[in-house]
Scaffold this motif. Sequence first.
Motif, PDB file in Angstrom:
ATOM      1  N   ILE A   1       0.799  -1.322  -0.132  1.00  0.00           N
ATOM      2  CA  ILE A   1       0.019  -0.104   0.159  1.00  0.00           C
ATOM      3  C   ILE A   1       0.870   1.333   0.051  1.00  0.00           C
TER       4      ILE A   1
ATOM      5  N   GLU B   1       1.552   2.129  -3.497  1.00  0.00           N
ATOM      6  CA  GLU B   1       0.257   2.858  -4.039  1.00  0.00           C
ATOM      7  C   GLU B   1       0.093   4.102  -3.622  1.00  0.00           C
TER       8      GLU B   1
ATOM      9  N   LYS C   1      -3.644   7.017   1.924  1.00  0.00           N
ATOM     10  CA  LYS C   1      -3.672   5.721   2.283  1.00  0.00           C
ATOM     11  C   LYS C   1      -4.943   5.074   2.644  1.00  0.00           C
ATOM     12  N   LEU C   2      -5.982   5.941   3.108  1.00  0.00           N
ATOM     13  CA  LEU C   2      -7.214   5.293   3.466  1.00  0.00           C
ATOM     14  C   LEU C   2      -7.965   5.078   2.025  1.00  0.00           C
TER      15      LEU C   2
ATOM     16  N   ALA D   1      -6.240   4.152  -0.601  1.00  0.00           N
ATOM     17  CA  ALA D   1      -5.877   3.029  -1.150  1.00  0.00           C
ATOM     18  C   ALA D   1      -6.426   1.907  -0.731  1.00  0.00           C
ATOM     19  N   PHE D   2      -6.189   2.071   0.933  1.00  0.00           N
ATOM     20  CA  PHE D   2      -6.752   0.725   1.785  1.00  0.00           C
ATOM     21  C   PHE D   2      -8.157   0.481   1.243  1.00  0.00           C
ATOM     22  N   THR D   3      -9.127   1.378   0.976  1.00  0.00           N
ATOM     23  CA  THR D   3     -10.551   0.898   0.717  1.00  0.00           C
ATOM     24  C   THR D   3     -10.868   0.711  -0.525  1.00  0.00           C
ATOM     25  N   SER D   4      -9.754   0.757  -1.371  1.00  0.00           N
ATOM     26  CA  SER D   4      -9.833   0.557  -2.962  1.00  0.00           C
ATOM     27  C   SER D   4      -9.173  -0.822  -3.273  1.00  0.00           C
ATOM     28  N   GLU D   5      -9.777  -1.334  -4.173  1.00  0.00           N
ATOM     29  CA  GLU D   5      -9.471  -2.779  -4.642  1.00  0.00           C
ATOM     30  C   GLU D   5      -8.288  -2.684  -5.581  1.00  0.00           C
ATOM     31  N   ARG D   6      -7.201  -3.491  -5.613  1.00  0.00           N
ATOM     32  CA  ARG D   6      -6.245  -3.429  -6.656  1.00  0.00           C
ATOM     33  C   ARG D   6      -6.443  -4.629  -7.525  1.00  0.00           C
TER      34      ARG D   6
ATOM     35  N   LEU E   1      -5.549   5.274   9.825  1.00  0.00           N
ATOM     36  CA  LEU E   1      -6.239   5.449   8.782  1.00  0.00           C
ATOM     37  C   LEU E   1      -7.725   5.792   9.291  1.00  0.00           C
TER      38      LEU E   1
ATOM     39  N   PHE F   1     -13.946  -2.246   6.465  1.00  0.00           N
ATOM     40  CA  PHE F   1     -12.658  -2.010   6.150  1.00  0.00           C
ATOM     41  C   PHE F   1     -11.804  -2.433   7.402  1.00  0.00           C
TER      42      PHE F   1
ATOM     43  N   HIS G   1      -5.230  -7.113   1.708  1.00  0.00           N
ATOM     44  CA  HIS G   1      -4.894  -5.832   2.496  1.00  0.00           C
ATOM     45  C   HIS G   1      -3.767  -5.036   2.185  1.00  0.00           C
ATOM     46  N   ARG G   2      -2.656  -5.830   1.579  1.00  0.00           N
ATOM     47  CA  ARG G   2      -1.585  -5.132   0.793  1.00  0.00           C
ATOM     48  C   ARG G   2      -0.700  -4.208   1.864  1.00  0.00           C
ATOM     49  N   LEU G   3      -0.642  -4.556   3.135  1.00  0.00           N
ATOM     50  CA  LEU G   3      -0.085  -3.802   3.950  1.00  0.00           C
ATOM     51  C   LEU G   3       1.421  -4.022   4.194  1.00  0.00           C
TER      52      LEU G   3
ATOM     53  N   GLY H   1      -7.887  -9.077  -6.931  1.00  0.00           N
ATOM     54  CA  GLY H   1      -7.185  -8.216  -7.805  1.00  0.00           C
ATOM     55  C   GLY H   1      -7.415  -9.075  -9.279  1.00  0.00           C
TER      56      GLY H   1
END
Lengths: 157, 887
Positions: free
Chosen positions: A3, A6, A25-26, A28-33, B630, B644, B690-692, B748
């Motif tokens: 993230i 992103e 960041k929010l 990105a986090f709440t969107s789908e890749r 966040l 989320f 989550h891609r963290l 994805g």
Amino acid sequence: MSIIDEVECLRRIPLFANIEVPKLKLLAFTSERICFPAGDVLFRQNEMGNTAYIILDGEAHVLVDTPGGPLDVATLRRSDIVGEIAILCDVPRTASVIAETDLTVLCISKDTFFRMVMEFPQIGVEIMRVLAQRLEHTTRQVRQMAAAVAVPASAPA
Amino acid sequence: METSVYRFIFRYSLRQQVVLLILTLLSFPFLYASLDLPKQIVNNAIGGKNIPNNILGYPVDQIGYLMVLSGAFLALVLINGWFKYKINTYKGRLGERMLRRLRYELYARILRFPLPRFRRVSSGELIPMITAEVEPLGGFIGDALAVPVFQGGTLLVYIAFIFMQDPILGGAAVALYPFQGWLIPRLQRTVNQLGKQRVRAMRQISDRIGETVSGVQEIHAHGTAAWHLADISHRLGDVYDIRFEIYQRKFFIKFLNNFINQLTPFFFYAIGGWLVIHGSLSFGALVAVLAAYKDLAAPWKELLDWYQQKEDNRIKYEQVVEQFHLPDLLDETLVAAPPPPDTPGDPAAPPPRLTGTLSFTAVTLADDGATPVLEGVTADIRLDRHTAIVGTGTGRDEMAQLIARLLLPTSGQIRWNGQDFTRLPESVTGRRIAYVGPQPHLFAASLYENLLYGLRRPPPDSGAPADSHARHRRTESLAAGNTVLEPDGDWIDYAAAGCDGPESLETRVTALLRTVHLDDDVYAMGLNQTIDPDQRPDIAARVLAARQAVETLLTANPKLGRLVERFDPNRFNTNASVAENLLFGTPVGPTFAIDALAANDYVLYVLDKAGISRSFLEVGHQVAETMVELFSGLPPGHEFFERFSFISFADLPAFQAILAQVTKDGLDRLDGEARTRLMTLPFRLVPARHRLGLLTPEKEANLLAARRLFAQNLPADLRPAVEFFDPRRYNTAATIQDNILFGKLVYGQPQAQTRVSAMMAEVVERMDLRDCIITVGLNHPVGIAGSRLSGAQRQKAAIARALLKNPDLLVLSEATAGLDPRTQARIHAGIHENRRNRGLVWVVQQPAMAKNLDDVLVMKSGRIVEKGSYDTLNKDGTLFHELMRAD
């Protein structure tokens, strides 16, 4: 790619240049890749849509249907945003977008997008600027091409 | 039904009441002896007077005599206890039987209510009548006769004793009884009236609660909760006032009674004393009379209590029963009687076929003197033809319900081949006619049970069972006048559905689902169900074969393979949560539920043993930091929390505090609770989603090692709490869908869900598994009144339920109106196909639908204005034509 990358990518988009990092960041986090393999269609002209795409990696073509066949009007690269027109004014997609290479995008839903615009008015201003630029660019390109293939001057602008 | 509680009691329990009385009287001498014996022990045995030389021929001394008497006393105590025990059980059993009979009778009466009655009485009123209101009767019925006779008898004996001592004092003792006997019922009458009011007020409250539950959506939609609270508060206030008034009066009666009782001793002292002083009464007699009078008080008080209780129960009974006494109650023989057999002497024979003609002559249907809903309807309905009912205004659905024999006409006649149609029992109409209205009801059971509902017929009574418990149950049912049929017997009339057993019925139901276009929905329900492979080994085996086929497909086609990450014991699954990766299985029950893992001793042991406790805690700390960063700017209740965040809004401050503490003291100084909170977070991580970037390849490898440790060391008692992912075994805890896929959708990938579903549907079709899954989907519970199904699904299920029993006459009342046009067209075709050469009456929502039916009845405001075929009616100048054009 996490993230953090992103967010880096989002920061380079003029639309989001002035937004604080946690907000991005929010977003990105709440969107789908999503990863599209080369040749896949993100969306087609005249479809209804409710997602905007931010290119994270790879290239995509923007094609407009004309009487003379599809016309390649732009190439999208990292940190470009596309598809926001359809979600801004509930019209069908004004162009088709096809992945040129393997493509990674961040999908921003209409819901999330509007929330961001509402919360951060500067995004609205940026959108106006970007849209105006794009309109100017597209118009110029179409005119040039029209002149090149000697289509009558009444060609769609 | 008996109008008064005593008639009810005597009609059904006179014999038992007499037995109870006799038992009570029999116990009396023993009771008396047990009171008398201590005196003998003290005076004779211990005091050493009148010791007999021998008992029954055996010589005794004083000690021996004492022991014999004490032994007799112990025996009497036992006998008295035994009597009490027996009498109380007998009373209890009698009361419960009678209560059971009463409730059964009331319920049976609900089933006989004419349908329009349910517009005036709500379930909120009916339910407490049968459940709570009659409850005290059970306790009273055992006392109904025995108490007044016993206590009254005791009272009479005492009074007689007093009279024998001295008639004047005897007269004085009872002088006030007539006054009390006159006054107390008068006072009680007001209490009775209040009791009635209280019951009515409570019923209204139950009715309001019922309304609140069914209308709760409107309450929230209009924000009217405050009004409902005010309303209920007002009603509760009324009940409070009534009850308080009752208390005051009840205790006043008690007070008055006590006072009058004490008034009599006053006379004894004054008059009796005067008589003694003047020598006209002996001192001993006065003392005896006083003692006797003291004994009078106890039975008198008992009688008064009993009287108040009796009045209370009398009113309760009357108030309940009057609600079930309707002049137009349906005839008992119509509702529950067995069908008249085709061949006499064979009760198992099917009911007569419903063919021929249904003739309406001047049929009127009115509701309590209001404008009739139907007026003067005269028509012939041929049961071998298809009839459409179209029109404007009221009365079309009522017409359909009259034809389906759900409603009975207020006046006029309906005859079936000359026979009175309204006298046909439901065992015939329920079997031969099917009605589907615009809003059918489904029962809270599985979809399958609902579809089979129309096939339920009483199984033949097999007589007394061999099992002693079952035999006891049967005896009790008979003693309470209940039915002896058991609900878990085989009630399904397979022959009615044209089947010979459960298997062929399943096939038939599956075919009908296609007819009503419900098969796709049920397939989807089936995919999300779990099955027990021990019960359905055939399905489990096929699901495993489908899993194999899917694997082959995914390996052969990289485009599809990219969409699914399969469970591999030797690989970390980045599209599954850390919890799933560690367990490598599905949790069964709460032990290994995802939020309970961090507090689970065994899980902590495994993490320790794998040497990753510390790094796990660090990841938890990082997740907490990210979440707080966040989400802490968002307002409470923001949907992002739900969708989320790993941390709810309410928990944010706690985590902020933990983070602050970590900054100050470091991770190692955290207390147990804070540690658990942080440790909970990593379990929910799905790395690909989550891609963290928190799980490095090294950490993933460590988790794989922990996965192995978890499985190897799992104690036997925890073994049932997890169902491991095993490529060769069916996972009992997972849905069929998950069992087939045996992996996770990859995040994805564009349209992964759609494409994988399509791939699975294709495999399922190829493996011939679709019908199996539909069969499983039929187990889907439909929820209360079918609320877990959509309106369209309920409608389709109701049509399938009607078609399944192969009725001679199918009555549809706008039964497909709620469906979209394409589905309507498909289902209509199916219905016409099913009804070929069989009766159909259809209240159609669009006049054009009448084109495919033989006859058309056109109604206007409750009257039939036109009839004929579609072609003869569809001409200029007819109402039908007008309706067609307006549509």
